[in-house]
Structure formats: structure tokens, C-alpha cells
Design an enzyme around this catalytic site. Structure first.
Site, PDB file in Angstrom:
ATOM      1  N   ASP A 168      -0.529   4.152  -1.165  1.00 59.55           N
ATOM      2  CA  ASP A 168       0.863   4.272  -0.704  1.00 59.55           C
ATOM      3  C   ASP A 168       1.161   5.733  -0.386  1.00 59.55           C
ATOM      4  O   ASP A 168       2.151   6.033   0.286  1.00 59.55           O
ATOM      5  CB  ASP A 168       1.830   3.787  -1.800  1.00 59.55           C
ATOM      6  CG  ASP A 168       2.504   2.475  -1.440  1.00 59.55           C
ATOM      7  OD1 ASP A 168       2.506   2.104  -0.253  1.00 59.55           O
ATOM      8  OD2 ASP A 168       3.027   1.817  -2.362  1.00 59.55           O
TER       9      ASP A 168
ATOM     10  N   LYS B 224       1.758  -7.983   3.594  1.00 58.18           N
ATOM     11  CA  LYS B 224       0.615  -7.089   3.354  1.00 58.18           C
ATOM     12  C   LYS B 224      -0.661  -7.909   3.145  1.00 58.18           C
ATOM     13  O   LYS B 224      -1.701  -7.619   3.721  1.00 58.18           O
ATOM     14  CB  LYS B 224       0.889  -6.194   2.124  1.00 58.18           C
ATOM     15  CG  LYS B 224       1.914  -5.111   2.416  1.00 58.18           C
ATOM     16  CD  LYS B 224       2.412  -4.388   1.169  1.00 58.18           C
ATOM     17  CE  LYS B 224       3.561  -3.454   1.552  1.00 58.18           C
ATOM     18  NZ  LYS B 224       4.234  -2.819   0.426  1.00 58.18           N
TER      19      LYS B 224
ATOM     20  N   GLN C 241       4.217  -2.178  -6.157  1.00 55.57           N
ATOM     21  CA  GLN C 241       5.326  -2.469  -5.253  1.00 55.57           C
ATOM     22  C   GLN C 241       6.664  -2.051  -5.869  1.00 55.57           C
ATOM     23  O   GLN C 241       6.973  -2.416  -7.003  1.00 55.57           O
ATOM     24  CB  GLN C 241       5.335  -3.981  -4.930  1.00 55.57           C
ATOM     25  CG  GLN C 241       6.371  -4.397  -3.926  1.00 55.57           C
ATOM     26  CD  GLN C 241       6.068  -3.944  -2.491  1.00 55.57           C
ATOM     27  OE1 GLN C 241       4.926  -3.983  -2.050  1.00 55.57           O
ATOM     28  NE2 GLN C 241       7.088  -3.496  -1.784  1.00 55.57           N
TER      29      GLN C 241
END
Ligand code: NAP
Length: 283
Positions: A117, A48, A92
Site C-alpha cells: 500500500d 482487488k 484494509q
């Protein structure tokens, strides 16, 4: 049957390229919060941040130790919510064992405007309305849709079968396909006669995490097969689909690695740009 290989790299590169001008103009910032040292998470985060780098997107990696408490994590989320310089952030997953049962609470604490997200109820809920309200869709389903678009694979009127019903992949993918006129069947671990259902699919998407569980006999000739699953077998990445055998019957198929994975990262970056645009227009 000769099949089309649905490589994710060119699609992700095209998407990232298309975002560069907005990134330069709007100067958004993406933050990744990591708790603990899960090796798979570390590798995803690296990808990422590398992609952020490649498009000139400002980014920060906040790495908290394994023993971080819920209060400490919540306090960091509060700071990120309040920081006007931060456009969007992700926590995460998976979280370390001690925090795992708090994942819904953690997701709920993220400001929906910064939830790049797209896991929170607000952003997921809006997706149920129509394509026009898919403002911050979860990155993996969004990447699958982008890939189908890039390779000009029609969705409308097709029967899409999804194996897996998680809140971050299977369910939102079902909604996105439904929004685009597919007839959608979603399977899970309790589904009876799975092969009978998967054989009906024009578009078969698997998001389980069970290596090679989708075998040739489960796929209709000419089907488009999207393998979202990622497992590690003998140190190598492996998808849910028995690639070599299924390639013989599929008209198009994604590889693992190099299929959906790069799309997920590019879609996350697109969400950061979208979040910035929406934050600016709301001011
Ligand atoms: P998850 O939360 O573990 O969900 C797995 C789903 O598979 C569950 O809904 C489960 O059903 C279902 N399932 C398990 N065994 C099954 C079976 N035998 N038949 C039918 N369904 C079955 O996982 P996830 O987060 O959605 O991720 C799924 C996979 O995608 C993982 O391998 C993950 O690593 C991968 N992934 C890849 C990317 C990428 O960028 N490529 C991104 C995200 C995830 P129940 O609900 O009934 O338990």
C-alpha cells in the site's frame, strides 16, 4: 468545450496486461487483511481480489472479526512479515472503531519490503528523493500519475492544485507531481478562498469525499480535472466534482465511478510485482 473522458478502465487493463508476464515468471503472492465488516471495505477488497484473479496473481483474504484486538492483529502482521511465501500485504482501512487510533502503529508494523500500500514512513520518505525512488508509492496517487501518462497529459511546468492533504492520497500525490516538475498547491479544510486557488489549476485533483463540491466556477477553462473522491449519494457512487457542469469547461475529466478507482487496484498489483522483484534482487 468538448472534453476528453479520462476513463480508468483501459488504463488499468493496459497496466494489468503489462504485468502478466512478470506475474507468471515471479509468482508473487498478495494478502489482504480485513478486520470487521465495513461494507465499503468489503467492496474494495472484492475488486482487488477480482483483479488478482484476472492476472493470475496468487492471493489470500484474511478476514478477522470486528472484535479482533490490537495484539491479535499485530500477531497476524508478524506472521505475514515472516512468511517467505507472502510477497506483500495490506491491512484494509478503515479499521473498526476500537482500533482506529492504532492505525499508525499498525502501518509501522508492516515490513517496508512488503508494504504494497506504500503507506509506511520508509516508502513515503523515499518518494521525497526523486521519481527513481518511488519504489512502492501509494496506489491511488500512483494510479493518477499512470492515467496522466496514458492520456499523454503533460505535468512538467503545469500548476497542479490538489484539494485534500491525507497521507494516503493528497500528500503523496503532491510529491509525485512535484517530482515530475509540476508547481503544486495543496489545499485542506482550513484553506481560505478555495475557489480562487482551484481556478489557477492546469491540473485540478480533488480528494476530499464531499459530493459535487468542485463546481464549474472553481475550474479554469481547459483544465484537466481528476476526481479522486468517492461518496455514496442515494446509494449511488458520486465524486467530489460536479461532473456534468465541470465537463463544460474542463479539457479532460475523470468519471466517478470508472475513473481513478480501477487505477488504484491496478497500481496495488503493480506494487506487489515490484516488491517481489526487489526482494529477489536483495537476496
Ligand atoms: P481523508 O483522509 O478524509 O482526507 C480528506 C481531505 O480533504 C483532508 O485533508 C481534509 O482537510 C480535506 N478537506 C475536507 N473538507 C475540505 C474542504 N471543504 N475544502 C478543502 N479540503 C477539505 O480522505 P482520503 O483517504 O484522502 O480520501 C479522500 C477521498 O478519496 C474519499 O472520498 C475517499 O473515498 C476517496 N478515495 C478514493 C480512492 C479511489 O481509488 N478512487 C482511493 C482512496 C480514497 P483536513 O486535513 O484539513 O481535514
Amino acid at each position: 468545450m468538448p472534453h476528453l473522458l479520462l476513463s480508468g478502465r483501459p488504463v488499468a487493463d493496459a497496466l494489468l496486461e503489462s504485468l502478466k508476464a512478470d506475474i507468471k515468471k515471479l509468482d508473487p503472492k498478495l494478502v489482504v487483511v480485513q478486520v470487521g465488516d465495513d461494507p465499503a471495505s468489503a467492496s474494495y477488497i472484492k475488486q482487488k481480489l477480482k483483479s488478482c484473479e484476472s492476472v493470475g496473481l496468487r492471493h489470500e483474504h484474511k478476514h478477522l472479526n470486528e472484535k479482533t484486538t490490537l495484539d491479535e492483529l499485530m500477531s497476524m502482521i508478524g506472521e505475514l512479515n515472516a512468511d517467505e511465501d507472502v510477497t506483500g500485504f495490506i491491512v484494509q482501512l478503515p479499521l473498526p472503531k476500537a482500533l482506529q487510533s492504532h492505525v499508525p502503529e499498525v502501518i509501522r508494523a508492516i515490513d517496508p519490503k512488503k508494504d504494497i500500500d506504500g503507506f509506511g514512513a520508509y516508502n513515503i520518505g523515499k518518494m521525497f528523493l526523486s521519481v527513481e525512488f518511488e519504489h512502492l508509492p501509494p496506489a491511488t496517487p500512483s494510479g493518477v500519475i499512470e492515467m496522466l501518462k496514458f492520456y499523454k497529459i503533460p505535468i512538467e511546468g503545469k500548476h497542479a492544485v490538489i484539494v485534500g492533504r491525507s497521507n494516503i492520497v493528497g500528500k503523496p500525490l503532491a510529491i509525485m507531481l512535484l517530482n515530475r516538475g509540476a508547481t503544486v498547491t495543496v489545499c485542506n479544510s482550513k484553506t481560505k478562498n478555495l475557489a480562487e486557488i482551484t481556478r489557477q489549476a492546469d491540473i485540478l485533483c480533488s480528494a476530499v469525499g464531499s459530493p459535487k463540491m468542485i463546481t464549474k466556477d472553481m475550474v479554469k477553462a481547459g483544465a484537466v480535472v481528476i476526481d479522486i473522491g468517492v461518496s455514496r449519494v442515494d446509494g449511488k457512487l458520486c465524486g467530489d466534482v460536479d461532473f456534468d457542469a465541470v465537463s463544460e469547461v474542463a479539457s479532460a475529466i475523470t468519471p466517478v465511478p470508472g475513473g481513478v478507482g480501477p487505477m488504484t487496484v491496478a497500481s496495488l498489483i503493480r506494487n506487489c510485482v515490484t516488491a517481489k522483484k526487489r526482494q529477489m534482487s536483495a537476496e
